[in-house]
Design a protein around this motif. Structure first.
Motif, PDB file in Angstrom:
ATOM      1  N   ASP A  20       0.928  -1.192  -0.204  1.00 48.36           N
ATOM      2  CA  ASP A  20       0.026   0.022  -0.091  1.00 48.36           C
ATOM      3  C   ASP A  20       0.811   1.187  -0.089  1.00 48.36           C
ATOM      4  N   VAL A  21       0.823   2.022  -1.007  1.00 42.63           N
ATOM      5  CA  VAL A  21       1.485   3.423  -1.111  1.00 42.63           C
ATOM      6  C   VAL A  21       0.268   4.351  -0.562  1.00 42.63           C
ATOM      7  N   ARG A  22       0.780   5.315   0.403  1.00 43.86           N
ATOM      8  CA  ARG A  22      -0.023   6.512   0.597  1.00 43.86           C
ATOM      9  C   ARG A  22       0.540   7.687   0.172  1.00 43.86           C
ATOM     10  N   ILE A  23      -0.068   8.502  -0.812  1.00 41.21           N
ATOM     11  CA  ILE A  23       0.565   9.939  -1.231  1.00 41.21           C
ATOM     12  C   ILE A  23      -0.376  10.821  -0.559  1.00 41.21           C
ATOM     13  N   ARG A  24       0.207  11.765   0.061  1.00 41.70           N
ATOM     14  CA  ARG A  24      -0.214  13.134   0.673  1.00 41.70           C
ATOM     15  C   ARG A  24       0.306  14.305   0.026  1.00 41.70           C
ATOM     16  N   PRO A  25      -0.393  14.847  -1.025  1.00 41.69           N
ATOM     17  CA  PRO A  25       0.351  16.014  -1.785  1.00 41.69           C
ATOM     18  C   PRO A  25       0.084  17.208  -0.808  1.00 41.69           C
ATOM     19  N   GLN A  26       1.126  18.119  -1.003  1.00 37.97           N
ATOM     20  CA  GLN A  26       0.755  19.456  -0.496  1.00 37.97           C
ATOM     21  C   GLN A  26       0.296  19.412   1.006  1.00 37.97           C
ATOM     22  N   THR A  27       1.486  18.783   1.944  1.00 41.96           N
ATOM     23  CA  THR A  27       1.026  18.437   3.239  1.00 41.96           C
ATOM     24  C   THR A  27       1.859  19.005   3.996  1.00 41.96           C
ATOM     25  N   THR A  28       1.508  19.349   5.247  1.00 41.20           N
ATOM     26  CA  THR A  28       2.538  20.089   6.309  1.00 41.20           C
ATOM     27  C   THR A  28       2.486  19.012   7.639  1.00 41.20           C
ATOM     28  N   ILE A  29       3.767  18.732   7.728  1.00 41.56           N
ATOM     29  CA  ILE A  29       3.898  17.958   9.225  1.00 41.56           C
ATOM     30  C   ILE A  29       4.807  18.747  10.073  1.00 41.56           C
ATOM     31  N   GLY A  30       4.269  18.703  11.341  1.00 43.82           N
ATOM     32  CA  GLY A  30       4.947  19.541  12.308  1.00 43.82           C
ATOM     33  C   GLY A  30       5.621  18.832  13.380  1.00 43.82           C
ATOM     34  N   VAL A  31       7.214  19.193  13.467  1.00 47.77           N
ATOM     35  CA  VAL A  31       7.772  18.408  14.295  1.00 47.77           C
ATOM     36  C   VAL A  31       8.436  19.044  15.670  1.00 47.77           C
ATOM     37  N   GLY A  32       8.093  18.556  16.708  1.00 47.03           N
ATOM     38  CA  GLY A  32       8.710  19.085  17.963  1.00 47.03           C
ATOM     39  C   GLY A  32      10.097  18.902  18.018  1.00 47.03           C
ATOM     40  N   THR A  33      10.590  19.739  19.029  1.00 50.15           N
ATOM     41  CA  THR A  33      12.215  19.627  19.180  1.00 50.15           C
ATOM     42  C   THR A  33      12.703  18.096  19.576  1.00 50.15           C
ATOM     43  N   ASP A  34      11.953  17.581  20.046  1.00 55.24           N
ATOM     44  CA  ASP A  34      12.577  16.168  20.401  1.00 55.24           C
ATOM     45  C   ASP A  34      12.188  15.043  19.215  1.00 55.24           C
ATOM     46  N   GLY A  35      11.986  15.768  18.076  1.00 61.03           N
ATOM     47  CA  GLY A  35      11.893  15.117  16.794  1.00 61.03           C
ATOM     48  C   GLY A  35      10.520  14.170  16.398  1.00 61.03           C
ATOM     49  N   LYS A  36       9.668  14.410  17.422  1.00 60.97           N
ATOM     50  CA  LYS A  36       8.273  13.764  17.387  1.00 60.97           C
ATOM     51  C   LYS A  36       7.373  14.507  16.365  1.00 60.97           C
ATOM     52  N   ILE A  37       6.703  13.890  15.575  1.00 55.50           N
ATOM     53  CA  ILE A  37       5.645  14.395  14.684  1.00 55.50           C
ATOM     54  C   ILE A  37       4.503  14.807  15.531  1.00 55.50           C
ATOM     55  N   LEU A  38       3.912  16.002  15.485  1.00 56.07           N
ATOM     56  CA  LEU A  38       3.008  16.691  16.509  1.00 56.07           C
ATOM     57  C   LEU A  38       1.856  16.582  15.837  1.00 56.07           C
ATOM     58  N   PHE A  39       1.763  16.970  14.262  1.00 55.09           N
ATOM     59  CA  PHE A  39       0.595  17.080  13.658  1.00 55.09           C
ATOM     60  C   PHE A  39       0.779  16.756  12.207  1.00 55.09           C
ATOM     61  N   ILE A  40      -0.125  16.465  11.553  1.00 47.61           N
ATOM     62  CA  ILE A  40      -0.076  16.202   9.921  1.00 47.61           C
ATOM     63  C   ILE A  40      -1.272  16.889   9.365  1.00 47.61           C
ATOM     64  N   LYS A  41      -1.039  17.932   8.478  1.00 44.23           N
ATOM     65  CA  LYS A  41      -2.241  18.707   8.032  1.00 44.23           C
ATOM     66  C   LYS A  41      -2.175  18.416   6.346  1.00 44.23           C
ATOM     67  N   GLU A  42      -3.090  17.725   5.896  1.00 48.31           N
ATOM     68  CA  GLU A  42      -3.166  17.631   4.491  1.00 48.31           C
ATOM     69  C   GLU A  42      -4.047  18.673   3.677  1.00 48.31           C
ATOM     70  N   LYS A  43      -3.557  18.772   2.370  1.00 48.71           N
ATOM     71  CA  LYS A  43      -3.974  19.707   1.620  1.00 48.71           C
ATOM     72  C   LYS A  43      -3.894  21.211   2.098  1.00 48.71           C
ATOM     73  N   SER A  44      -2.544  21.372   2.738  1.00 50.49           N
ATOM     74  CA  SER A  44      -2.330  22.734   3.210  1.00 50.49           C
ATOM     75  C   SER A  44      -1.568  23.641   2.239  1.00 50.49           C
ATOM     76  N   GLN A  45      -1.833  24.961   2.405  1.00 50.78           N
ATOM     77  CA  GLN A  45      -1.176  25.998   1.650  1.00 50.78           C
ATOM     78  C   GLN A  45      -0.195  26.697   2.476  1.00 50.78           C
ATOM     79  N   ASP A  46      -0.529  26.882   3.501  1.00 51.58           N
ATOM     80  CA  ASP A  46       0.462  27.752   4.421  1.00 51.58           C
ATOM     81  C   ASP A  46       0.913  27.232   5.544  1.00 51.58           C
ATOM     82  N   PRO A  47       2.189  26.419   5.419  1.00 54.00           N
ATOM     83  CA  PRO A  47       2.595  25.800   6.839  1.00 54.00           C
ATOM     84  C   PRO A  47       2.668  26.507   8.118  1.00 54.00           C
TER      85      PRO A  47
END
Ligand code: GUN
Ligand code: FE
Length: 474
Positions: A20-47
């Protein structure tokens, strides 16, 4: 202002499950200072907006933005590769194996090289180089074998921590059937193993670096050594790695040395070395009964197809292992394998599966045995993470996982990948639903078959940038 969050914006591709391949175009991933992914926002224009929406107490100056765009370009983020089986100490021999097979290759090429790394300067040069090379190839997690020497194994752990790769460090254990110049007594091996485990756990204290108990393979380990390692693995909940069922001459040797055991896997099981945190490399010649046992114990398998072709060891029946619910990852097995690239290993995994399929007479079975581009990219990332018991930490882009990633650029000034105008995709959804998906999948296939380290533009481990190509890129 102190940096509190980094947002990455672009096209994200990963493989959440086998095939299974998942393709998330134009997406924002927010990462904390400890390297952890905090949020994923798909179809985003403004990170930056996404970051401020996520945490309204943040000031814009506390957010770093890494924006990879231009929707038409050939760039995408992919999870960092996981190399589940690599002998860091053997890197100088990559490509040098003549026409040898496993047992004579060990004596002629491998043991002399590993022994030479007792010299600290040699070890430092080799370990620095192999880490630079694997990072350049997008490997963000690796399970290493070093040598029998504790001091240089600790040096490897230290260099790894400095360079920022996530790694298991395995000091090699061997106390029998080995050359006089490269062997330990049981007592010495216990002492040096403890030295490495204690150094990594109590002194280095980098949570990305863990020790892994590493009996080399059954022929070079006494029963008492394997029993001691099995007990230690349980007492301290440590990972274990070893070789299993790689070559037919090796199988005969094991049968001779351990006549009390019904098969090779049984040797390890008798000494409590098959656990949920055990990773077994090769597994080319397993019987159905052994596959049952590995499944029962929850062990992972490292598939090393470049090594298995180079040393003429055989073809691992990966689909059969997967059908049995066994976690499988990929290994370069430097220097049984000549390449430090998991992308190259994934390519070979696909080709070996086609060779196995050619031996099937039934068309349906043929199709089943084949591994697809999506399958081998899964094995290269999340499959490997699961095989190393890190499936909840890395291997795909999910909230609460670590941001271990590579930025793939299929349109650099100079690389082997040629993408024609009509093969480009905007990645975005389009009125012609499905067309972009198809183009994107074709780009992944192009990357797998014609790509190399020139396409790996940037690499991050736990949100730290650990490699850029060209070197000047920021
Ligand atoms: N079996 C025992 N040692 C080794 C090694 O270093 N490489 C491979 N591929 N197989 C082994
Ligand atoms: Fe190996």
């Amino acid at each position: 202002m102190i940096l509190k969050l980094t947002v990455y914006h672009g096209n994200f591709v990963d493989t959440p499950s086998l095939g299974d391949v998942r393709i998330r175009p134009q997406t924002t991933i927010g990462v904390g200072t400890d390297g952890k992914i905090l949020f994923i926002k798909e179809k985003s224009q403004d990170p930056l907006r996404d970051a401020l929406d996520f945490d309204q107490t943040l000031q814009p100056s506390e957010v770093a933005v890494v924006k990879i765009s231009g929707s038409q370009d050939g760039s995408f983020f992919f999870p960092g590769f996981v190399d589940t089986h690599v002998h860091a100490s053997q890197y100088p021999n990559a490509g040098i194996f003549g026409s040898s097979t496993l047992l004579d290759w060990l004596q002629t090429y491998t043991f002399p090289l590993e022994a030479s790394l007792k010299d600290a300067d040699t070890a430092r040069a080799v370990y620095n180089r192999v880490l630079d090379r694997t990072l350049a190839n997008g490997t963000t997690t690796a399970s290493y074998y070093t040598t029998i020497d504790a001091a240089s194994s600790n040096l490897m752990a230290r260099i790894c921590a400095e360079k920022g790769q996530r790694a298991f460090i395995g000091k090699v254990c061997m106390d029998q059937n080995s050359p006089d110049y490269y062997v330990e007594l049981f007592k010495e091996c216990k002492h040096s193993t403890r030295q490495v485990v204690d150094y990594i756990k109590k002194e280095l204290k980098d949570e990305k670096i863990q020790p892994v108990l590493t009996p080399r393979f059954a022929p070079s380990c006494s029963r008492e050594l394997m029993s001691w390692l099995g007990q230690l693995a349980h007492e301290e909940d440590l990972n274990v790695q070893t070789h299993l069922s790689e070559n037919l001459a090796e199988l005969e040797l094991v049968a001779e040395l351990f006549p009390e055991c019904e098969n090779y896997s049984q040797v390890y099981d008798n000494h409590h070395l098959l656990t949920k945190k055990t990773l077994l490399a090769h597994c080319v010649h397993l019987s159905d009964k052994e596959i049952e046992l590995l499944k029962l114990r929850g062990c992972g398998v490292s598939h090393c197809p470049i090594s298995n072709s180079s040393l003429a060891s055989g073809e691992c029946r990966v689909r059969l292992l997967l059908d049995n619910g066994i976690n499988v990852g990929l290994g370069t097995d430097l220097s049984g394998g000549y390449s430090s690239s998991i992308l190259a290993v994934a390519r070979q995994a696909l080709l070996v599966s086609r060779h196995l399929a050619m031996k099937e007479t039934d068309a349906k079975k043929q199709e089943h045995v084949n591994l697809s581009v999506e399958d081998v990219l899964f094995l290269a990332s999340l499959g490997g993470a699961q095989a190393l018991s890190l499936g909840s930490v890395v291997g795909s882009f999910e909230v609460n996982k670590q941001f271990d990633a590579q930025l793939i650029n299929l349109d650099p000034v100079s690389s082997n990948v040629d993408v024609f105008e009509w093969q480009r995709t905007s990645w975005n959804d389009s009125p012609k639903e499905g067309e972009n998906q198809k183009l994107a999948r074709n780009l992944l296939a192009k990357w797998l078959f014609t790509g190399d380290d020139r396409n790996t533009a940037r690499v991050w481990v736990a949100g730290r940038l650990v490699h850029s190509y060209p070197a000047s890129a920021t």
